[in-house]
Structures are given as C-alpha cells and as structure tokens.
Write an enzyme that holds these catalytic residues in place. Structure first.
Site, mmCIF file in Angstrom:
data_model
loop_
_atom_site.group_PDB
_atom_site.id
_atom_site.type_symbol
_atom_site.label_atom_id
_atom_site.label_comp_id
_atom_site.label_asym_id
_atom_site.label_seq_id
_atom_site.Cartn_x
_atom_site.Cartn_y
_atom_site.Cartn_z
ATOM 1 N N LYS A 152 19.155 -31.945 26.024
ATOM 2 C CA LYS A 152 18.859 -31.122 24.838
ATOM 3 C C LYS A 152 19.782 -29.910 24.787
ATOM 4 C CE LYS A 152 15.380 -27.981 25.146
ATOM 5 N NZ LYS A 152 15.713 -26.603 24.765
ATOM 6 N N ASN A 153 19.868 -29.197 25.928
ATOM 7 C CA ASN A 153 20.597 -27.932 25.914
ATOM 8 C C ASN A 153 22.105 -28.097 25.881
ATOM 9 O OD1 ASN A 153 18.240 -26.585 25.779
ATOM 10 N ND2 ASN A 153 18.153 -26.022 27.943
ATOM 11 N N ARG A 175 15.662 -20.876 19.063
ATOM 12 C CA ARG A 175 16.583 -19.844 19.509
ATOM 13 C C ARG A 175 17.994 -20.393 19.712
ATOM 14 N NH1 ARG A 175 17.256 -14.837 22.431
ATOM 15 N NH2 ARG A 175 19.117 -15.317 23.604
ATOM 16 N N ASP A 203 14.113 -23.986 34.369
ATOM 17 C CA ASP A 203 13.458 -24.977 33.508
ATOM 18 C C ASP A 203 12.661 -26.012 34.310
ATOM 19 O OD1 ASP A 203 14.482 -23.664 31.350
ATOM 20 O OD2 ASP A 203 16.109 -25.070 30.969
ATOM 21 N N ASP A 248 10.499 -14.507 22.464
ATOM 22 C CA ASP A 248 9.703 -15.723 22.340
ATOM 23 C C ASP A 248 8.794 -15.814 23.549
ATOM 24 O OD1 ASP A 248 11.165 -16.763 24.428
ATOM 25 O OD2 ASP A 248 12.449 -17.987 23.155
HETATM 26 N N1 EPU Z 1 20.200 -12.334 28.652
HETATM 27 C C1 EPU Z 1 20.395 -11.031 28.272
HETATM 28 N N2 EPU Z 1 21.401 -10.756 27.397
HETATM 29 C C2 EPU Z 1 22.214 -11.708 26.886
HETATM 30 C C3 EPU Z 1 22.002 -13.042 27.273
HETATM 31 C C4 EPU Z 1 20.987 -13.339 28.156
HETATM 32 O O1 EPU Z 1 19.690 -10.143 28.731
HETATM 33 O O2 EPU Z 1 23.119 -11.372 26.093
HETATM 34 C C5 EPU Z 1 19.141 -12.646 29.635
HETATM 35 C C6 EPU Z 1 18.013 -13.414 28.995
HETATM 36 O O3 EPU Z 1 17.091 -12.547 28.398
HETATM 37 C C7 EPU Z 1 17.436 -14.165 30.190
HETATM 38 C C8 EPU Z 1 18.647 -14.423 31.059
HETATM 39 O O4 EPU Z 1 19.645 -13.491 30.631
HETATM 40 O O5 EPU Z 1 16.548 -13.349 30.863
HETATM 41 C C9 EPU Z 1 19.172 -15.843 30.994
HETATM 42 O O6 EPU Z 1 19.613 -16.125 29.694
HETATM 43 P P1 EPU Z 1 20.704 -17.248 29.358
HETATM 44 O O7 EPU Z 1 21.611 -16.696 28.308
HETATM 45 O O8 EPU Z 1 21.318 -17.738 30.628
HETATM 46 O O9 EPU Z 1 19.807 -18.405 28.785
HETATM 47 P P2 EPU Z 1 19.756 -18.990 27.306
HETATM 48 O O10 EPU Z 1 21.135 -19.370 26.873
HETATM 49 O O11 EPU Z 1 18.962 -18.124 26.428
HETATM 50 C C10 EPU Z 1 19.519 -21.455 28.181
HETATM 51 C C11 EPU Z 1 18.583 -22.591 27.918
HETATM 52 C C12 EPU Z 1 17.239 -22.312 28.552
HETATM 53 C C13 EPU Z 1 17.449 -22.143 30.054
HETATM 54 C C14 EPU Z 1 18.469 -21.015 30.293
HETATM 55 C C15 EPU Z 1 18.800 -20.821 31.758
HETATM 56 C C16 EPU Z 1 19.288 -23.413 25.770
HETATM 57 C C17 EPU Z 1 18.958 -23.639 24.355
HETATM 58 N N3 EPU Z 1 18.395 -22.753 26.479
HETATM 59 O O12 EPU Z 1 18.921 -20.317 27.575
HETATM 60 O O13 EPU Z 1 16.436 -23.479 28.346
HETATM 61 O O14 EPU Z 1 16.229 -21.807 30.665
HETATM 62 O O15 EPU Z 1 19.689 -21.299 29.584
HETATM 63 O O16 EPU Z 1 19.269 -21.992 32.316
HETATM 64 O O17 EPU Z 1 20.310 -23.876 26.258
HETATM 65 C C18 EPU Z 1 14.470 -24.687 27.944
HETATM 66 O O18 EPU Z 1 15.185 -25.667 27.704
HETATM 67 O O19 EPU Z 1 13.228 -24.766 28.124
HETATM 68 C C19 EPU Z 1 15.100 -23.364 28.048
HETATM 69 C C20 EPU Z 1 14.435 -22.235 27.922
#
Ligand code: EPU
Length: 425
Positions: A22-23, A94, A308, A118
């Site tokens: 998915k991601n 998101r 995850d 969220d």
């Molecule tokens: N963060 C910040 N600032 C930013 C970006 C991130 O503070 O500019 C923080 C976030 O708040 C969080 C942490 O950094 O606490 C990690 O965020 P990251 O950007 O790595 O994650 P994401 O891109 O928002 C993706 C996946 C998540 C998965 C995470 C970590 C997608 C759509 N989502 O999220 O997947 O947990 O990476 O591997 O790719 C899920 O599939 O259930 C899911 C939540």
C-alpha cells in the site's frame, strides 16, 4: 458500518499470497504525475486508499483506470495538470501529501490541504517544507492549505539534511528534485523498501539517483521524465501480519511473495518467541507449536522494527509467556489501541512511549473498535485467540490496508465473518 465477528480458538494453517505494498503503490501513482503520457503500475492492491488516490489524480486532470482483477493501474497524465489537492480527499487519506513533490516539479506550485492530526499522532510536515524551502520554494499556510511555490526559474538542487529519516519527507524531496537544476543531496534519508521502489521507478523514468537503499541519496536533476511500467514491491507489513497470525494461533502459514529480508528483525523476534521460520527467494513459512514467549520490541525507521507491526506484536505479547517492553518511537498515539485491547482482558500499562505487556494465558472476547489500520489488525489477531466472540467495529480502517482480510483468514481456518450493522446515528 461493517464489523468483523470473530470466534477465537482456530489454528491458522495454509497459504497466502501477498500483493504490492500500500505505502508504495500510493506513492508510485503520485510519481506517475511527473511524466506526461501513460504509466502502468502493477500489483496495486484493491484497497480503499487506492480508490482515493485514483480520485485525487483524476481531479488533477489525469485519466485513471484501475482494474481490481489484475491489480493494475493505468494512469494517463496530460501535459497540463492542476495543482490543488482538496481537503475532502486529503482528509480521508494522509498519503495524499505524496502529490506535493510531483506538483511542484511539474507545475511550479502546489496547494495541498493540510492533513491535520490523525488517530496515530500529530504527523507534521516541517521536514517536507524545510527541504523544499532550501531548494528555493516558498511555503505558506493559507485557509487550511499548504501553498508551496517554486521560483520562476524552478527549484535548485542543494544539500538537505533531514532531522529524522522521515518516509514522507524523503519521498517529497525525491520527487521534487528529480527535475530540479543541479544536484540535490538528501542526507539522513529514509531507506524503507518502499523508498527503494520509488527510486527504481523514477530511474526507469529517466531520473538520476545514486545511493538507492542508503541514507544518502544524490539526485542529479534531468530535463524531463518519461512514462513507464512498474511492479510494486510486495507489502512487508501485510506479510509480517500473516507471520504474527501464524505465531499467535500456533499455526502454520506459508507466505508467498513475501520478502523475508524486508522483515529481518520482525522474523528474528518471532523466532525468539518460539516460531520456526523457513525462507526462500519469493516467500517464507512460519510454524509455531507452542505458546509464544514474550519479546521486547523497539520501533525505529527501517531497517529497525516497523511501527506498522507494533500493534500486532503487542497483541501477541498479550497472550505470551512472560512480560515484554514495547517502545514506540515514531507515532506517539499508536498506544491508543491498548485501551481497546484491554477490553479483551489484556494487561498492558503504558507510560509515554513505553508499554509493558504482561502475557496472559487467555483473552476473553468482547466488542472493540479499530482506531487505525494496524490497530485494527492487532484487535483481529487478539480476537482470533480470545475465548468466545470478539466483534471488531470500524473495519473500514482495516479495509484501507488489507484486501478482503476476513476471506483470507477464513481460508486459513479462522471463524470470522463480515457483517453490516445498522448505523443508529
Ligand atoms: N514527522 C515530522 N515532520 C515531518 C515528517 C514526519 O515531525 O515533516 C514525524 C511524524 O510526525 C512521525 C515521524 O516523523 O512521528 C515519522 O513520519 P514519516 O514521515 O516517517 O511517516 P509517514 O510518511 O507519515 C509512512 C507510512 C506509515 C508508516 C511510516 C513509518 C505511508 C502512507 N505511511 O508515514 O504507515 O508508519 O511511514 O514507517 O506511507 C500505515 O500504513 O499504517 C502507516 C501509518
């Protein structure tokens, strides 16, 4: 309002096949925006989030044809695309933020609704914005939208150091830099298999990226990209969820198309819990013949233990022999699901980003509510080993990430059905 009705007690035995991640798929669909013409992506899972991303791309001006039977998305990208991602779609998913980088690269500007917090935490965008600003963009927040504008001459490559290896920020900067002027270095980049997948698709489209799979990505901007055909990397979180299901139910599941190398720490933890793991190129098998032993876990960016899979491992520890300490370093609110798990009798105490899980011989079925995709999985797994019936509410969260979960579980021997219950308002 769909629920899963689960009767605990079955040992899960059989075979499953994992589809694309998915991601990754969602981001690959956004990557397509970078090249006018027809891009084809295979192994795109038939889940709600894909439907939402397809709709978002249509509103940006693309033609999107998704075939659920073949799991193929064909995306026709016009020369001129819109640059606004509306709140009604971003609010539902998101991952819509994935269009930010391509929109700036293609149109020089992007208006993307702020996703807001969220159920698993605040999830800021500061690193996305700081990186784009270093490349010359201006960013403001207007009426609930993040408005990013590149200079008239376009973005310019620079050295960007991420405070944290954020998956989303790495993706935004990658997609924004592939056609920027000069060289962009993304330092402390995320190196999840899904990031590698995106890099590989971008390279097929003509991008120049070095350091793929490392935390130092060097991107040399090219004039333009060409459409391509690509197959999504297998979903390591879905594969890992099946592995935990085998261990928890003292079952025996063969996971085809799962990549054990992408789950190294998680599978090592299951082995410590007592499972037998056999892996080969293109799959692995998890067999468990005893009550699992408790295992400590600490979530970290890849190659660390995936956040995850954290709720699934808490569920396993809830019925394990012993006490486990689980430390969550990515999403502060992911322990919200513990309240639901305790409705089944689980003994979990949380303090900040730590959870202490005391394993119990049995859990006791009860109605519970899924608060996000992975929490939902954790609750279904707990229901599979609880005595009596567990009713998992809000399974639409689960549908966002798992394809027909109940049918796949039933094929392995689980007693689970989906029911639609009337909404009382
Ligand atoms: N963060 C910040 N600032 C930013 C970006 C991130 O503070 O500019 C923080 C976030 O708040 C969080 C942490 O950094 O606490 C990690 O965020 P990251 O950007 O790595 O994650 P994401 O891109 O928002 C993706 C996946 C998540 C998965 C995470 C970590 C997608 C759509 N989502 O999220 O997947 O947990 O990476 O591997 O790719 C899920 O599939 O259930 C899911 C939540």
């Amino acid at each position: 309002m769909d629920v899963f009705r689960v009767q605990g007690g079955a040992r899960l035995v059989g075979e499953v096949t994992v589809t694309g991640a998915k991601n990754s798929s969602l981001k690959l669909m956004a990557v397509a925006l970078l090249a006018p013409g027809r891009t084809t992506i295979h192994a795109v899972p038939h889940i709600l989030d894909v439907t939402i991303m397809a709709e978002l791309l249509r509103r940006l001006g693309c033609g999107v044809d998704y075939d659920a039977a073949t799991e193929t998305a064909v995306i026709d990208v016009p020369e001129h695309i819109e640059h606004r991602a509306d709140y009604d779609l971003v609010r539902r998913m998101r991952a819509s933020i994935a269009v930010l980088g391509p929109l700036i690269a293609r149109t020089g500007s992007a208006d993307v609704a702020l996703p807001g917090g969220d159920a698993i935490g605040s999830r800021g965008l500061d690193m996305h914005i700081a990186g784009l600003e270093r490349m010359g963009a201006t960013a403001t927040s207007e009426h609930g939208y993040l408005v990013v504008q590149a200079p008239a001459s376009g973005l310019t490559g620079t050295h960007v150091y991420l405070d944290f290896p954020s998956v989303g920020a790495t993706e935004t900067l990658l997609m924004a830099s592939v056609t920027a002027h000069g060289q962009t270095i993304i330092d402390n980049a995320a190196r999840e298999p899904e990031i590698v997948d995106i890099c590989q698709m971008l390279i097929k489209m003509g991008a120049q990226i070095e350091g793929v799979g490392t935390s130092l990505l060097t991107v040399t901007g090219v004039e333009s990209l060409a459409p391509t055909e690509h197959t999504t990397v297998p979903d390591r979180i879905v594969a890992g969820s099946w592995a935990v299901a085998a261990a928890m139910t003292q079952g025996d599941i063969t996971i085809h198309h799962g990549n054990a190398a992408h789950l190294a720490i998680a599978l090592e933890k299951l082995a410590t819990a007592g499972a037998e793991i056999d892996s080969w190129d293109g799959g692995f098998r998890v067999t468990m013949n005893q009550r699992p032993k408790a295992v400590d876990i600490v979530t970290l960016p890849y190659p660390g233990f995936a956040t995850d899979l954290q709720p699934q491992f808490i569920a396993m520890n809830a019925i394990a022999d012993g006490t486990a300490m689980v430390t969550e370093n990515l999403f502060e609110a992911r322990f919200r699901f513990v309240q639901e798990l305790s409705r089944l009798g689980a003994e979990v105490r949380t303090d900040g980003h730590h959870a202490l899980v005391r394993g119990k011989q049995t859990l006791s079925g009860a109605p519970v509510e899924a608060t996000d995709i992975r929490a939902g999985l954790g609750l279904v797994l707990a229901g599979l080993v609880a005595q009596g019936e567990t009713i998992v509410h809000c399974v639409d969260h689960i549908d966002r990430g798992y394809v027909r979960l109940e049918e796949q579980l039933a094929a392995l021997g689980a007693a689970i059905v989906r029911e639609t219950i009337p909404d009382l308002g």
